[in-house]
Design an enzyme around this catalytic site. Structure first.
Site, PDB file in Angstrom:
ATOM      1  N   CYS A   1       0.782  -1.240   0.000  1.00 31.30           N
ATOM      2  CA  CYS A   1       0.000   0.000   0.000  1.00 31.30           C
ATOM      3  C   CYS A   1       0.820   1.300   0.000  1.00 31.30           C
ATOM      4  O   CYS A   1       0.336   2.304  -0.511  1.00 31.30           O
ATOM      5  CB  CYS A   1      -1.039   0.016   1.114  1.00 31.30           C
ATOM      6  SG  CYS A   1      -0.356  -0.211   2.763  1.00 31.30           S
TER       7      CYS A   1
ATOM      8  N   ARG B   1      10.107 -10.196  -0.036  1.00 33.84           N
ATOM      9  CA  ARG B   1      10.750 -10.054   1.267  1.00 33.84           C
ATOM     10  C   ARG B   1      11.901 -11.044   1.357  1.00 33.84           C
ATOM     11  O   ARG B   1      11.719 -12.216   1.021  1.00 33.84           O
ATOM     12  CB  ARG B   1       9.765 -10.337   2.401  1.00 33.84           C
ATOM     13  CG  ARG B   1       8.663  -9.319   2.408  1.00 33.84           C
ATOM     14  CD  ARG B   1       7.762  -9.436   3.597  1.00 33.84           C
ATOM     15  NE  ARG B   1       6.712  -8.435   3.443  1.00 33.84           N
ATOM     16  CZ  ARG B   1       5.748  -8.203   4.299  1.00 33.84           C
ATOM     17  NH1 ARG B   1       5.676  -8.910   5.412  1.00 33.84           N
ATOM     18  NH2 ARG B   1       4.858  -7.269   4.074  1.00 33.84           N
TER      19      ARG B   1
ATOM     20  N   GLU C   1      13.413 -13.460   3.189  1.00 37.83           N
ATOM     21  CA  GLU C   1      13.006 -14.209   4.375  1.00 37.83           C
ATOM     22  C   GLU C   1      14.155 -15.000   4.980  1.00 37.83           C
ATOM     23  O   GLU C   1      14.037 -15.560   6.055  1.00 37.83           O
ATOM     24  CB  GLU C   1      11.851 -15.160   4.045  1.00 37.83           C
ATOM     25  CG  GLU C   1      10.524 -14.465   3.780  1.00 37.83           C
ATOM     26  CD  GLU C   1       9.828 -14.001   5.060  1.00 37.83           C
ATOM     27  OE1 GLU C   1      10.374 -14.220   6.154  1.00 37.83           O
ATOM     28  OE2 GLU C   1       8.740 -13.415   4.941  1.00 37.83           O
TER      29      GLU C   1
ATOM     30  N   ARG D   1       5.834 -19.278   3.180  1.00 37.68           N
ATOM     31  CA  ARG D   1       6.805 -18.291   3.646  1.00 37.68           C
ATOM     32  C   ARG D   1       7.882 -18.187   2.590  1.00 37.68           C
ATOM     33  O   ARG D   1       8.783 -18.992   2.522  1.00 37.68           O
ATOM     34  CB  ARG D   1       7.391 -18.672   5.012  1.00 37.68           C
ATOM     35  CG  ARG D   1       8.253 -17.565   5.598  1.00 37.68           C
ATOM     36  CD  ARG D   1       8.567 -17.778   7.063  1.00 37.68           C
ATOM     37  NE  ARG D   1       7.397 -17.641   7.909  1.00 37.68           N
ATOM     38  CZ  ARG D   1       6.903 -16.474   8.307  1.00 37.68           C
ATOM     39  NH1 ARG D   1       7.474 -15.361   7.947  1.00 37.68           N
ATOM     40  NH2 ARG D   1       5.845 -16.445   9.078  1.00 37.68           N
TER      41      ARG D   1
ATOM     42  N   GLU E   1      -4.323  -6.239  -2.201  1.00 33.49           N
ATOM     43  CA  GLU E   1      -4.248  -5.267  -1.113  1.00 33.49           C
ATOM     44  C   GLU E   1      -5.438  -4.317  -1.220  1.00 33.49           C
ATOM     45  O   GLU E   1      -5.616  -3.632  -2.217  1.00 33.49           O
ATOM     46  CB  GLU E   1      -2.933  -4.486  -1.206  1.00 33.49           C
ATOM     47  CG  GLU E   1      -2.790  -3.367  -0.196  1.00 33.49           C
ATOM     48  CD  GLU E   1      -2.129  -3.773   1.130  1.00 33.49           C
ATOM     49  OE1 GLU E   1      -1.953  -4.995   1.363  1.00 33.49           O
ATOM     50  OE2 GLU E   1      -1.827  -2.880   1.921  1.00 33.49           O
TER      51      GLU E   1
ATOM     52  N   ASP F   1      -4.903  -9.995  12.738  1.00 29.21           N
ATOM     53  CA  ASP F   1      -4.424 -11.080  11.874  1.00 29.21           C
ATOM     54  C   ASP F   1      -5.480 -12.170  11.783  1.00 29.21           C
ATOM     55  O   ASP F   1      -6.147 -12.472  12.773  1.00 29.21           O
ATOM     56  CB  ASP F   1      -3.158 -11.717  12.465  1.00 29.21           C
ATOM     57  CG  ASP F   1      -1.890 -11.026  11.998  1.00 29.21           C
ATOM     58  OD1 ASP F   1      -1.986 -10.097  11.169  1.00 29.21           O
ATOM     59  OD2 ASP F   1      -0.805 -11.410  12.474  1.00 29.21           O
TER      60      ASP F   1
ATOM     61  N   GLU G   1      -0.737 -17.277   9.608  1.00 33.58           N
ATOM     62  CA  GLU G   1      -1.375 -15.987   9.330  1.00 33.58           C
ATOM     63  C   GLU G   1      -1.605 -15.909   7.836  1.00 33.58           C
ATOM     64  O   GLU G   1      -0.657 -15.999   7.061  1.00 33.58           O
ATOM     65  CB  GLU G   1      -0.449 -14.864   9.803  1.00 33.58           C
ATOM     66  CG  GLU G   1      -1.040 -13.496   9.601  1.00 33.58           C
ATOM     67  CD  GLU G   1       0.011 -12.460   9.212  1.00 33.58           C
ATOM     68  OE1 GLU G   1       1.125 -12.509   9.744  1.00 33.58           O
ATOM     69  OE2 GLU G   1      -0.317 -11.616   8.360  1.00 33.58           O
TER      70      GLU G   1
ATOM     71  N   ASN H   1      -4.601  -9.993   6.846  1.00 34.02           N
ATOM     72  CA  ASN H   1      -4.785  -9.066   7.956  1.00 34.02           C
ATOM     73  C   ASN H   1      -5.737  -7.937   7.584  1.00 34.02           C
ATOM     74  O   ASN H   1      -6.043  -7.712   6.414  1.00 34.02           O
ATOM     75  CB  ASN H   1      -3.437  -8.522   8.455  1.00 34.02           C
ATOM     76  CG  ASN H   1      -2.670  -7.782   7.369  1.00 34.02           C
ATOM     77  OD1 ASN H   1      -3.231  -7.349   6.372  1.00 34.02           O
ATOM     78  ND2 ASN H   1      -1.374  -7.638   7.572  1.00 34.02           N
TER      79      ASN H   1
ATOM     80  N   CYS I   1      -5.985  -0.749   5.712  1.00 36.81           N
ATOM     81  CA  CYS I   1      -5.652  -1.639   4.606  1.00 36.81           C
ATOM     82  C   CYS I   1      -5.808  -3.084   5.035  1.00 36.81           C
ATOM     83  O   CYS I   1      -5.849  -3.404   6.224  1.00 36.81           O
ATOM     84  CB  CYS I   1      -4.250  -1.375   4.070  1.00 36.81           C
ATOM     85  SG  CYS I   1      -2.923  -1.825   5.179  1.00 36.81           S
TER      86      CYS I   1
ATOM     87  N   ARG J   1      -0.871 -17.801   0.944  1.00 37.89           N
ATOM     88  CA  ARG J   1      -1.286 -18.175   2.301  1.00 37.89           C
ATOM     89  C   ARG J   1      -2.684 -18.793   2.306  1.00 37.89           C
ATOM     90  O   ARG J   1      -2.939 -19.774   2.990  1.00 37.89           O
ATOM     91  CB  ARG J   1      -1.249 -16.936   3.220  1.00 37.89           C
ATOM     92  CG  ARG J   1       0.149 -16.335   3.393  1.00 37.89           C
ATOM     93  CD  ARG J   1       0.975 -17.148   4.350  1.00 37.89           C
ATOM     94  NE  ARG J   1       2.328 -16.678   4.529  1.00 37.89           N
ATOM     95  CZ  ARG J   1       2.733 -15.864   5.510  1.00 37.89           C
ATOM     96  NH1 ARG J   1       1.862 -15.392   6.388  1.00 37.89           N
ATOM     97  NH2 ARG J   1       4.001 -15.516   5.621  1.00 37.89           N
TER      98      ARG J   1
HETATM   99  N1  SER Z   1       0.273  -3.433   4.007  1.00 34.43           N
HETATM  100  C1  SER Z   1      -0.052  -4.442   4.958  1.00 34.43           C
HETATM  101  C2  SER Z   1       1.098  -5.355   5.260  1.00 34.43           C
HETATM  102  O1  SER Z   1       2.161  -5.211   4.696  1.00 34.43           O
HETATM  103  C3  SER Z   1      -1.241  -5.242   4.493  1.00 34.43           C
HETATM  104  O2  SER Z   1      -0.922  -5.973   3.351  1.00 34.43           O
HETATM  105  O3  SER Z   1       0.944  -6.213   6.088  1.00 34.43           O
HETATM  106 ZN    ZN Z   2      -1.266  -2.099   3.564  1.00 34.43          ZN
END
Ligand code: SER
Ligand code: ZN
Length: 506
Positions: free
Chosen positions: A312, A342, A344, A353, A361, A423, A436, A439, A465, A472
């Site tokens: 976001c 990411r 990880e 993961r 989003e 979550d 998870e 969220n 958001c 997941r």
């Molecule tokens: N921006 C939030 C996050 O990174 C929801 O996706 O968790």
């Molecule tokens: Zn977000």
């Protein structure tokens, strides 16, 4: 922690101070200590806490001033206040203040000091002393650094580090909100292993990255169509496309620049796109069959930022620096235009993961009431979806807000009752763990403030958001429902249909 500040600076003057001005300077110092520095300080604050000039000597075309303070009218604030006053006084003698050179700056913090507090790499800090409930920081700073409030930021940073270190081993904040009915599951395998076995997915060549075949992709799209029908459509979210390369400026405003470094996929750009400049790199590969990474490193600029991490933040420059008309609120939008990344490291596991993942989003903006209301509507819709349509065993919990966790703040449950992250977690029968899988957050005014967005009414502007993680969802769903498509909940079976086999191997 109780701070104390002491500062010695040389003022470079345009010419020598005449004898006649000396008593005036003495008087100005007295006056500064008794009234100027007390301005705006509550009456009950003891003198010791307030900035004061402890020595002021004039020699030739210069002055040396030493100031001390506690937390009020801090030494550097006092210096600049005094400079203004002094400039008027000296001006009457046709003397200008050319420059301020900071000779010494010392910060002392008293309080409880946690053991593993690491301060040796703080910027502007020449020397650190830690011991007996006391931290001392000797700074090398310029007057511009002081005007930039470097000492205040350092104190805040040390306090944050001390809080984080003290919080240390304690578990993350986690508070159960809802628990679905228990569900019997006959399937007890790790779904990733089974997906590989069936040829639904294959490891891609980068770490934590998969190539999703037809069936896996079909399941992603099945979930996506459900989200469109059950959430996006009824609540009126409109699609946008957010950039997936995030420059530092976005992360400076979103707060990610405070802590996301260990998990970023960094992005660099060529120093030039002149083919001649790159020829040796290409030649090296042609001759050796290896890509000369070290050579490339010399030929690129940056990193200029990183790959999409939270999805976001990249939206916000679209409305940054504007004032929104009341009647466009609540605004509800969403993005599903690309991957998030990411690093990880050791945490990689299965498809759930990973270093590269797919997420829808949702983002909404409005008054505090509208923002909370949208979050509540989403919770209702999600609950229906997971209980009635996907028939999952799941629960929801209030956790450390993502926007705090991603800034490196651990533990806290958020800044108020209404602001924070929920979550959604699904049970994984094969391991007994909870995963998870999405969220929902009310982020308060963090983003409108960070990107300077206002609203016509002049009132508070909030945002929220919700990240829907397709890997997941898939991992949770398959872990509970297994691979016998005919036994899946009817709506999923209907939407999934028959995923074609594209490749056959001999
Ligand atoms: N921006 C939030 C996050 O990174 C929801 O996706 O968790
Ligand atoms: Zn977000």
């Amino acid at each position: 922690m109780q701070p104390r500040f002491s500062l010695t600076a040389d003022l470079v003057l345009s010419r020598e101070v005449p004898e006649a001005a000396l008593p005036e300077i003495d008087r100005a110092v007295q006056e500064a200590n008794t009234t100027l520095f007390r301005r705006g300080v509550p009456r009950e604050v003891p003198d010791r806490e307030v900035g004061r000039i402890t020595s002021c000597t004039v020699s030739g075309p210069g002055m040396t001033i030493t100031l001390e303070s506690g937390g009020y009218t801090r030494a550097h604030d006092a210096l600049f206040r005094f400079r203004k006053h002094l400039a008027g006084l000296l001006g009457r003698h046709r003397i200008g203040i050319r420059e301020i050179e900071v000779r010494d700056y010392l910060i002392e913090l008293q309080g409880e000091i946690p053991e593993d507090l690491r301060l040796s790499t703080l910027p502007f800090v020449r020397e650190v002393g830690i011991g007996e409930g006391r931290i001392t920081l000797a700074l090398s700073v310029s007057a511009a650094d002081l005007e930039n409030r470097v000492p205040d930021r350092l104190v805040r940073l040390v306090e944050e580090k001390a809080e984080a270190a003290a919080y240390g081993g304690k578990a993350e904040h986690w508070e159960l909100l809802y628990e679905s009915p228990k569900r019997e599951s006959r399937f007890r395998e790790d779904p990733t292993a089974e997906m590989i076995r069936r040829g639904w997915i294959k490891h891609a060549l980068s770490r934590g990255q998969w190539i999703h075949g037809a069936q896996s992709t079909r399941l992603f799209r099945t979930f996506e169509s459900l989200v469109v029908q059950e959430i996006i459509g009824p609540l009126g979210f409109t699609e946008m496309i957010f950039p997936k390369l995030v420059p530092w400026e976005v992360w400076m405003k979103s707060g990610h620049a405070k802590g996301v470094y260990p998990e970023i996929y960094y992005v660099s750009t060529p120093k030039t796109r002149d083919p001649a400049y790159w020829e040796e790199v290409a030649d090296h590969f042609k001759v050796t069959g290896e890509v000369p990474v070290n050579l490339i490193r010399d030929k690129v600029d940056g990193p200029i930022g990183g790959l999409c991490y939270a999805q976001c933040p990249s939206f916000w420059p679209f409305i940054g620096g504007t004032t929104l008309a009341n009647d466009c609120l609540p605004a509800r939008i969403f993005d599903r235009s690309g991957t998030s990344h990411r690093y990880e490291s050791g945490g990689i596991h299965g498809i759930e993961r990973v270093d590269e993942f797919h997420r829808i989003e949702l983002l909404w903006i409005g008054t505090p009431e509208q923002t909370v209301e949208t979050a509540d509507l989403l919770h209702e819709r999600y609950r229906h979806l997971f209980d009635e349509v996907l028939e999952l065993e799941w629960r929801s919990a209030r956790v450390t807000p993502w926007f705090m966790a991603q800034e490196g703040i651990i533990g806290g449950e958020g800044t108020s009752e209404r602001i924070g992250t929920t979550d959604y977690e699904a049970c994984l029968p094969y391991s007994g763990d909870w995963l998870e899988f999405q969220n929902v957050s009310v982020n308060g005014d963090k983003y409108p403030r960070g990107f300077n967005v206002k609203v016509q009414s002049g009132g508070d502007l909030w945002s929220g958001c919700s990240g829907i993680g397709l890997e997941r969802w898939t991992a949770a769903f398959l872990a509970q429902k297994g691979f016998d498509v005919d036994a899946w909940p009817a709506e999923i079976r209907r939407r999934f249909g028959d995923a074609p086999e594209i490749f056959r191997f001999v």
